[in-house]
Scaffold this motif. Structure first.
Motif, mmCIF file in Angstrom:
data_model
loop_
_atom_site.group_PDB
_atom_site.id
_atom_site.type_symbol
_atom_site.label_atom_id
_atom_site.label_comp_id
_atom_site.label_asym_id
_atom_site.label_seq_id
_atom_site.Cartn_x
_atom_site.Cartn_y
_atom_site.Cartn_z
ATOM 1 N N ILE A 144 7.919 -14.803 58.042
ATOM 2 C CA ILE A 144 9.183 -15.537 58.132
ATOM 3 C C ILE A 144 10.271 -14.765 57.401
ATOM 4 O O ILE A 144 10.042 -14.234 56.305
ATOM 5 N N ASP A 145 11.436 -14.687 58.025
ATOM 6 C CA ASP A 145 12.606 -14.003 57.473
ATOM 7 C C ASP A 145 13.638 -15.067 57.111
ATOM 8 O O ASP A 145 14.207 -15.715 57.989
ATOM 9 N N LYS A 193 15.692 -21.162 63.031
ATOM 10 C CA LYS A 193 16.249 -22.440 62.602
ATOM 11 C C LYS A 193 17.432 -22.261 61.669
ATOM 12 O O LYS A 193 17.447 -21.359 60.829
ATOM 13 N N GLN A 194 18.402 -23.162 61.817
ATOM 14 C CA GLN A 194 19.577 -23.138 60.956
ATOM 15 C C GLN A 194 19.424 -24.155 59.836
ATOM 16 O O GLN A 194 19.039 -25.304 60.064
ATOM 17 N N LYS A 201 12.266 -28.261 55.405
ATOM 18 C CA LYS A 201 10.959 -28.908 55.225
ATOM 19 C C LYS A 201 9.899 -28.312 56.153
ATOM 20 O O LYS A 201 9.204 -29.020 56.893
ATOM 21 N N LEU A 202 9.773 -26.995 56.092
ATOM 22 C CA LEU A 202 8.786 -26.302 56.908
ATOM 23 C C LEU A 202 7.382 -26.596 56.402
ATOM 24 O O LEU A 202 7.142 -26.643 55.191
ATOM 25 N N THR A 203 6.449 -26.789 57.309
ATOM 26 C CA THR A 203 5.064 -27.103 56.924
ATOM 27 C C THR A 203 4.132 -25.918 57.150
ATOM 28 O O THR A 203 3.004 -25.911 56.653
ATOM 29 N N GLU A 204 4.601 -24.904 57.883
ATOM 30 C CA GLU A 204 3.780 -23.728 58.127
ATOM 31 C C GLU A 204 3.689 -22.868 56.859
ATOM 32 O O GLU A 204 4.548 -22.955 55.980
ATOM 33 N N THR A 205 2.660 -22.048 56.759
ATOM 34 C CA THR A 205 2.565 -21.067 55.683
ATOM 35 C C THR A 205 2.453 -19.676 56.296
ATOM 36 O O THR A 205 2.091 -19.528 57.472
ATOM 37 N N TYR A 225 10.031 -20.469 48.535
ATOM 38 C CA TYR A 225 9.378 -19.337 49.184
ATOM 39 C C TYR A 225 7.879 -19.326 48.849
ATOM 40 O O TYR A 225 7.040 -19.100 49.729
ATOM 41 N N VAL A 226 7.582 -19.562 47.575
ATOM 42 C CA VAL A 226 6.183 -19.550 47.134
ATOM 43 C C VAL A 226 5.381 -20.639 47.855
ATOM 44 O O VAL A 226 4.220 -20.427 48.235
#
Length: 276
Positions: A144-145, A193-194, A201-205, A225-226
């Motif tokens: 992810i960037d 995503k903006q 609230k991203l749930t992916e890792t 980020y962590v």
């Protein structure tokens, strides 16, 4: 109708912030310079008091100096093409615009149309991030960037073999630009995503997290980020001066990250950290 050109000199971390603010004042074109940036606006909608009020708000946080002049209407695309040069990172990466010829002998060819977004590869921070990515195994990794700008780092990740790439940014024109640049490189991102990372609230890792922003934002958001990092995941950071590296590292270590590598270019620093 003539245009108004404002040549802004400011500390680099504030360039992106001021450009976003000036976009809200109807400035429609921006060009990065060594000292800051140039901003262009149609004379008919220009308000000098509004610009002065904006700059006065930020003068407690950074040095701002500017000069203003009237310029005739020109073909902005033609002017931009005259001044935009391709970039090479070592002999492995060639970053170019659509009007530059490719170099078949270079392994990684990245095509971008920067428009008003940051992250063209010309700046020392983007250059360092791309160089550091080359030293990390991206094969079959999820990346992810954050604060993607042009999306160049996510594009680099995909070209290095990442299984999936995602991108976020707070500005709508960056989102549009990143999406366009993904298309130019035949890459389909997991999402673009903006929004502020804390609000998404991203749930992916992820196996690799990339963030080239500025010192204050990195310190404020690093915990988020962590939370996006898997065990042994890498975090690549830049957008800060070398003298700010110590406080970046202190924050990182307090969150369980260890330094793997660092670099410096033109007084700008970059870090590779790993979650232990």
């Amino acid at each position: 109708m003539d245009y108004i050109l404002i040549n802004v000199h400011c500390d680099e971390p504030f360039s992106e912030i001021l450009i976003a603010e000036m976009g809200l004042l109807d400035f429609d074109s921006f060009v990065e310079t060594e000292a800051g940036f140039e901003a262009y606006i149609n004379e008919a909608v220009f308000s000098h008091p509004a610009v002065q009020t904006l700059f006065n708000r930020y003068r407690k946080q950074t040095r701002i100096w500017y000069e203003l002049k009237k310029v005739p209407k020109v073909n902005w695309n033609e002017e931009w093409e005259k001044n935009y040069d391709p970039i090479e990172v070592g002999d492995q990466v060639y970053i170019r615009a659509t009007f530059h010829a490719p170099k078949p002998e270079v392994p990684y060819d990245i095509v971008i149309n920067p428009k008003m977004s940051f992250g063209t590869g010309h700046h020392a921070t983007t250059h360092q991030m791309v160089a550091l990515q080359m030293g990390i195994d991206h094969q079959d990794k999820d990346v992810i960037d954050i604060g993607a700008g042009t999306g160049i780092l996510a594009i680099m990740a995909a070209k290095l073999g990442a299984k999936s790439v995602a991108a976020t940014d707070i500005d709508d024109w960056c989102i549009e630009n990143a999406e366009e640049n993904f298309g130019l490189n035949n890459i389909t991102p997991a999402f673009v995503k903006q929004g502020v990372i804390a609000d998404l609230k991203l749930t992916e890792t992820y196996d690799i997290v990339l963030a080239n922003i500025n010192t204050n934002i990195l310190l404020e958001e690093m915990e988020h980020y962590v939370n996006l990092m898997r065990d042994e995941a890498y975090l690549l950071l830049s957008g800060f001066y070398s003298f700010d590296q110590e406080q970046i590292l202190e924050k990182a270590e307090s969150l369980g990250l260890k330094k793997v590598k660092d670099s410096e270019r033109n007084k700008w620093a970059a870090l590779v950290l790993q979650k232990s």
